[in-house]
Write a protein that holds these residues in place. Structure first.
Motif, short mmCIF file in Angstrom:
data_model
loop_
_atom_site.label_atom_id
_atom_site.label_comp_id
_atom_site.label_asym_id
_atom_site.label_seq_id
_atom_site.Cartn_x
_atom_site.Cartn_y
_atom_site.Cartn_z
N ASP A 54 0.83 -1.21 0.00
CA ASP A 54 0.00 0.00 0.00
C ASP A 54 0.87 1.26 0.00
N LEU A 55 1.92 1.28 0.80
CA LEU A 55 2.83 2.43 0.83
C LEU A 55 3.46 2.66 -0.53
N ASN A 56 3.87 1.57 -1.19
CA ASN A 56 4.46 1.68 -2.52
C ASN A 56 3.43 2.20 -3.53
N ALA A 57 2.21 1.71 -3.46
CA ALA A 57 1.16 2.17 -4.37
C ALA A 57 0.87 3.65 -4.20
N ARG A 58 1.01 4.13 -2.98
CA ARG A 58 0.75 5.55 -2.69
C ARG A 58 2.01 6.40 -2.78
N ASP A 59 3.13 5.80 -3.18
CA ASP A 59 4.38 6.52 -3.40
C ASP A 59 4.85 7.24 -2.14
N ILE A 60 4.78 6.55 -1.01
CA ILE A 60 5.17 7.13 0.27
C ILE A 60 6.56 6.65 0.66
N GLN A 61 7.41 7.59 1.00
CA GLN A 61 8.76 7.26 1.45
C GLN A 61 8.70 6.68 2.86
#
Length: 159
Positions: A54-61
């Motif tokens: 989910d973090l990767n899909a939302r482009d979150i560092q």
């Protein structure tokens, strides 16, 4: 009368365009957000894998900071945008069910899930050695992970 209606429609269209533009700015700002992970002792492997996806899909560092990052916390190393504080200590061990060994098929499955979140040098070490440790941890400094190719976090927790 028709002109007044057209002005109203035009005003609504402008308002909607401005709102959509503002929403785009919010989404853009969200993509620049960072999750700062500190002193995380781990948790369930499957839940952590879904969170990272989910973090990767939302482009979150993801910034791995604090004193420790143990167990499934180390899976954050698989985030597409991750940095490591050189002072953080990472604790690795194999998958278990509350400290008890898993049946061989489940052990292999969850070992592969965990290893899939590590870069090649760390993955190789994990699969050959660390996953076989069920109690306790192999402790590795963030500085050592940086030497293995992970990006160092800047001094600013927001950067």
């Amino acid at each position: 009368m028709i002109v007044d209606r057209m002005r109203g429609v035009f005003a609504c269209a402008i308002g909607l365009t401005m709102a959509l533009g503002a929403a785009g700015s919010v989404a853009s700002a969200q993509s620049q957000a960072a999750l700062i992970v500190q002193n995380d002792r781990g948790g369930l492997i499957g839940a952590r894998a879904r969170e990272i996806s989910d973090l990767n899909a939302r482009d979150i560092q993801v910034q791995l900071r604090g004193r420790i990052c143990y167990s499934s916390c180390t899976m954050y190393l698989g985030a597409e945008q991750v940095c490591v504080d050189p002072e953080t200590i990472f604790g690795f061990h194999g998958p278990s069910q509350r400290g008890r060994a898993l049946p061989p098929d489940r052990f292999e499955h969850w070992s592969a899930v965990m290893a899939g979140h590590y870069n090649a040098p760390l993955r190789d070490w994990f699969l050959s050695e660390a996953r076989h440790r069920i109690s306790g941890y192999y402790r590795i400094s963030g500085a050592s992970l940086i030497a293995l190719g992970y990006q160092a976090c800047s001094g600013n927790p927001d950067g």
